[in-house]
Every structure is written in C-alpha cells, then in structure tokens.
Design a protein around this motif. Structure first.
Motif, PDB file in Angstrom:
ATOM      1  N   ARG A  76       0.777  -1.104  -0.211  1.00  0.00           N
ATOM      2  CA  ARG A  76      -0.067  -0.083  -0.008  1.00  0.00           C
ATOM      3  C   ARG A  76       0.840   1.293  -0.192  1.00  0.00           C
ATOM      4  N   THR A  77       2.224   1.175   0.338  1.00  0.00           N
ATOM      5  CA  THR A  77       3.179   2.193   0.236  1.00  0.00           C
ATOM      6  C   THR A  77       4.294   2.156  -0.861  1.00  0.00           C
ATOM      7  N   GLN A  78       4.365   3.357  -1.414  1.00  0.00           N
ATOM      8  CA  GLN A  78       5.328   3.320  -2.654  1.00  0.00           C
ATOM      9  C   GLN A  78       6.458   4.482  -1.875  1.00  0.00           C
ATOM     10  N   LEU A  79       7.638   4.063  -1.932  1.00  0.00           N
ATOM     11  CA  LEU A  79       8.742   4.965  -1.462  1.00  0.00           C
ATOM     12  C   LEU A  79       9.413   5.488  -2.367  1.00  0.00           C
ATOM     13  N   TYR A  80       9.788   6.855  -2.286  1.00  0.00           N
ATOM     14  CA  TYR A  80      10.732   7.484  -3.188  1.00  0.00           C
ATOM     15  C   TYR A  80      11.961   8.024  -2.496  1.00  0.00           C
ATOM     16  N   MET A  81      13.122   7.729  -2.962  1.00  0.00           N
ATOM     17  CA  MET A  81      14.437   8.144  -2.643  1.00  0.00           C
ATOM     18  C   MET A  81      15.041   9.095  -3.743  1.00  0.00           C
ATOM     19  N   SER A  82      15.734  10.259  -3.092  1.00  0.00           N
ATOM     20  CA  SER A  82      16.551  11.033  -4.001  1.00  0.00           C
ATOM     21  C   SER A  82      17.586  11.785  -3.136  1.00  0.00           C
ATOM     22  N   GLY A  83      18.534  12.676  -3.603  1.00  0.00           N
ATOM     23  CA  GLY A  83      19.373  13.474  -3.154  1.00  0.00           C
ATOM     24  C   GLY A  83      20.507  12.722  -2.551  1.00  0.00           C
ATOM     25  N   GLU A  84      20.876  13.022  -1.086  1.00  0.00           N
ATOM     26  CA  GLU A  84      21.780  12.289  -0.195  1.00  0.00           C
ATOM     27  C   GLU A  84      21.063  11.479   0.679  1.00  0.00           C
ATOM     28  N   VAL A  85      21.531  10.174   0.318  1.00  0.00           N
ATOM     29  CA  VAL A  85      20.941   8.964   1.084  1.00  0.00           C
ATOM     30  C   VAL A  85      21.926   8.532   2.243  1.00  0.00           C
ATOM     31  N   HIS A  86      21.389   8.845   3.571  1.00  0.00           N
ATOM     32  CA  HIS A  86      22.244   8.462   4.525  1.00  0.00           C
ATOM     33  C   HIS A  86      21.478   7.991   5.844  1.00  0.00           C
ATOM     34  N   ILE A  87      21.174   6.845   6.002  1.00  0.00           N
ATOM     35  CA  ILE A  87      20.131   6.195   6.948  1.00  0.00           C
ATOM     36  C   ILE A  87      20.884   5.260   7.863  1.00  0.00           C
ATOM     37  N   PHE A  88      20.611   5.409   9.110  1.00  0.00           N
ATOM     38  CA  PHE A  88      20.957   4.392  10.265  1.00  0.00           C
ATOM     39  C   PHE A  88      19.703   3.603  10.301  1.00  0.00           C
ATOM     40  N   ASN A  89      19.925   2.348  10.301  1.00  0.00           N
ATOM     41  CA  ASN A  89      18.742   1.677  10.436  1.00  0.00           C
ATOM     42  C   ASN A  89      18.990   0.487  11.493  1.00  0.00           C
ATOM     43  N   ILE A  90      17.792   0.205  12.425  1.00  0.00           N
ATOM     44  CA  ILE A  90      18.009  -0.686  13.451  1.00  0.00           C
ATOM     45  C   ILE A  90      16.985  -1.828  13.068  1.00  0.00           C
ATOM     46  N   LEU A  91      17.459  -2.976  12.778  1.00  0.00           N
ATOM     47  CA  LEU A  91      16.551  -4.126  12.336  1.00  0.00           C
ATOM     48  C   LEU A  91      16.110  -4.652  13.825  1.00  0.00           C
ATOM     49  N   LEU A  92      14.874  -4.870  14.057  1.00  0.00           N
ATOM     50  CA  LEU A  92      14.531  -5.542  15.634  1.00  0.00           C
ATOM     51  C   LEU A  92      13.970  -7.092  15.355  1.00  0.00           C
ATOM     52  N   GLN A  93      14.198  -7.428  16.444  1.00  0.00           N
ATOM     53  CA  GLN A  93      13.353  -9.049  16.629  1.00  0.00           C
ATOM     54  C   GLN A  93      11.845  -8.847  16.454  1.00  0.00           C
ATOM     55  N   PRO A  94      11.345  -9.813  16.052  1.00  0.00           N
ATOM     56  CA  PRO A  94       9.757  -9.678  15.918  1.00  0.00           C
ATOM     57  C   PRO A  94       8.900  -9.215  17.000  1.00  0.00           C
ATOM     58  N   ALA A  95       9.390  -9.600  18.168  1.00  0.00           N
ATOM     59  CA  ALA A  95       8.358  -9.024  19.361  1.00  0.00           C
ATOM     60  C   ALA A  95       9.196  -7.933  20.315  1.00  0.00           C
ATOM     61  N   ALA A  96      10.307  -7.447  19.881  1.00  0.00           N
ATOM     62  CA  ALA A  96      10.946  -6.583  20.619  1.00  0.00           C
ATOM     63  C   ALA A  96      10.189  -5.339  21.143  1.00  0.00           C
ATOM     64  N   LEU A  97       9.395  -4.613  20.096  1.00  0.00           N
ATOM     65  CA  LEU A  97       8.700  -3.385  20.634  1.00  0.00           C
ATOM     66  C   LEU A  97       7.937  -3.686  21.598  1.00  0.00           C
ATOM     67  N   ASN A  98       7.141  -4.756  21.448  1.00  0.00           N
ATOM     68  CA  ASN A  98       6.062  -5.177  22.454  1.00  0.00           C
ATOM     69  C   ASN A  98       6.588  -5.288  23.934  1.00  0.00           C
ATOM     70  N   ARG A  99       7.849  -6.023  23.782  1.00  0.00           N
ATOM     71  CA  ARG A  99       8.591  -6.379  25.124  1.00  0.00           C
ATOM     72  C   ARG A  99       9.381  -5.081  25.608  1.00  0.00           C
ATOM     73  N   LEU A 100       9.644  -4.097  24.860  1.00  0.00           N
ATOM     74  CA  LEU A 100      10.308  -3.123  25.321  1.00  0.00           C
ATOM     75  C   LEU A 100       9.397  -1.945  25.784  1.00  0.00           C
ATOM     76  N   VAL A 101       8.218  -1.824  24.985  1.00  0.00           N
ATOM     77  CA  VAL A 101       7.450  -0.643  25.451  1.00  0.00           C
ATOM     78  C   VAL A 101       5.774  -1.216  25.567  1.00  0.00           C
ATOM     79  N   GLY A 102       5.556  -2.156  25.448  1.00  0.00           N
ATOM     80  CA  GLY A 102       4.218  -2.956  25.710  1.00  0.00           C
ATOM     81  C   GLY A 102       3.235  -2.501  24.674  1.00  0.00           C
ATOM     82  N   ILE A 103       3.705  -2.277  23.625  1.00  0.00           N
ATOM     83  CA  ILE A 103       2.703  -1.645  22.359  1.00  0.00           C
ATOM     84  C   ILE A 103       2.134  -2.998  21.916  1.00  0.00           C
ATOM     85  N   ASP A 104       0.863  -2.921  21.470  1.00  0.00           N
ATOM     86  CA  ASP A 104       0.091  -3.955  20.760  1.00  0.00           C
ATOM     87  C   ASP A 104       0.475  -3.990  19.285  1.00  0.00           C
TER      88      ASP A 104
END
Length: 268
Positions: A76-104
């Motif tokens: 459902r989402t189309q991404l567009y990238m241009s200019g200077e690309v500089h991204i710091f990316n953190i790939l999480l374990q599948p249940a990490a956010l639920n464990r860290l902050v309790g989010i559904d």
C-alpha cells in the motif's frame, strides 16, 4: 551505495537483529520502489534526506526523521528516494517493541509512525545519541547503550519471542502446530499472544517471511532462476508463488518484478 552492517552485542540479540547504515548520492531522478509484504520491525533514523512516500495513491509526504516501521502485510506504500542517502537502520527482533514498550503490535501493521508516538520521549534520546555520533561504529555504540537502558526496564522474555525468532531463522518453514505444542499454550491463547506481540498472525507472519526471502534472493542473485528461488523459499512451485504475489502485493510478478530491482530491505 555504501552499506555497513553490524551484529549487536550478545546481550541485545533477543531485541536487535542488526544495525545497518546506507550512504550514497542519487541524481534528481532518484529511485522508487514498493514497500512489499515483509516481516520486519525497523527503526529508521534519516541522517541525510528523508524518504518520501505515497500511501494508497494518496498525496506525496515526507517520512519522519526518525520512524518506527511495523511489519507489512500488503502493498500500500510506494517509497521515493533522491538526493543524499544516509540512513541508520535498526532491524529489530519480531517481538522486541512489544517487550520494550508494551505496544500491541497490530497497531503498527502496514504503518510507519514517528518514533516519539511509539517510544515516547525516549525516542529523542536515541535519535540525539545517534545523530551526535561521529561514525558508524560510534552510532552503533550509542544505540546499544540506549537499548541496554530500555532492556533494563522491560518485561522478561517469553516463549513468543523465542518462537518468532525461530520462524525467522527457518525462513517460515516450520509447522505452526508444532510451535503451539512446544509453547504449552492452547492454540487460541498462542495465536492471540503471537498476534499482539508480533503484529501478524503466525500463519501470515510465516508467509511474509517466505515472500521476503524470495525477494531478497532475487535481489542478491538476479541471475538465479525463479524456479530455484521459489523452491528454496519454500513454495510448492511457481504457481504457488504467483498466487502469494497476488495475495500479498495485489499484482502478479510480471507487473511487480521491475520495481523489485530498487527495493532496499534489511537482511538481518
């Protein structure tokens, strides 16, 4: 594009799968690609120009400078990238956010949300620490300190976290009923907890893992035949993969394949 990747400290591997940084310079035309169905939970910190995106053919908008991206179950989402690309990316374990902050995690499916809306004021601590670091190594160290702080105040690890990581490790090629039996939970309780902590049902999660594995294999080895790719990803045959492509992306491979060349997806 220069890509750097690092595995986290062993104490954090139940929470973080990898840290990654991408740097490059694109012309004014840039790149565009669909955010395909995938199992990943990611924190992106844009140190250069943020991505732009279009959701369901809506208006073009700019991504937040620090964004939490949930698992994607449909295109459902189309991404567009241009200019200077500089991204710091953190790939999480599948249940990490639920464990860290309790989010559904069902609230993050198919979404990319500004980090403070998910992590609260603690998101600013992470963003500021990463942005003030001098290079990739010190950015990783800053992020690891933040996750260590978060882990000290998190709930204990449980069986769903282990089960979801096992599904990733086997690329979704594991029997769900066997996982339910190993968990000691009733099938209904297992499915309810899995969906809340991971975002997708266990069956749909396994499907997105297989689909993502096929896309990653095609990107990494474009000369490999699709017959071999879909077989190694766990599909019965190419017809099975075509049906999944329609179900998860909304179009057949022949309509989607050209865009796959630009897809940027973490490998973990």
């Amino acid at each position: 594009m220069d890509v750097r990747r690092r595995t986290p400290h062993p104490e954090l591997r139940s929470i973080v799968r990898s840290f990654e940084e991408r740097r490059g310079q694109l012309g004014p035309g840039g790149l565009t690609w669909p955010l395909a169905a995938r199992p990943h939970q990611i924190i992106d910190i844009y140190l250069g120009d943020p991505f732009r995106l279009r959701i369901d053919d809506g208006p073009l908008q700019t991504a937040p400078e620090t964004v939490v991206v949930g698992p994607q179950a449909a295109r459902r989402t189309q991404l567009y990238m241009s200019g200077e690309v500089h991204i710091f990316n953190i790939l999480l374990q599948p249940a990490a956010l639920n464990r860290l902050v309790g989010i559904d995690m069902t609230s993050l499916v198919n979404e990319g949300i500004a980090a403070p809306d998910v992590l609260g004021k603690r998101a600013l601590l992470l963003s500021d620490a990463v942005r003030s670091a001098a290079d990739f190594a010190t950015r990783v160290a800053a992020a690891e300190r933040w996750f260590g702080m978060m882990l000290d105040n998190s709930s204990a690890q449980d069986g769903i976290g282990h089960t979801s990581r096992l599904m990733l490790a086997t690329r979704g090629r594991v029997r769900i009923d066997a996982l339910v039996k190993q968990s000691g939970l009733s099938a209904r309780h297992f499915q309810r907890r899995f969906t809340s902590q991971v975002g997708l049902s266990s069956k749909l999660y396994a499907r997105t893992i297989r689909f993502d594995a096929a896309l990653t294999a095609h990107r990494n080895e474009p000369m490999k035949s699709w017959t071999r790719i879909v077989h190694e990803a766990g599909y019965f045959d190419q017809a099975h993969f075509v049906r999944e492509c329609h179900a998860l992306v909304g179009v057949g491979p022949s309509q989607f394949v050209g865009e796959w060349e630009n897809i940027l997806s973490p490998d973990g």
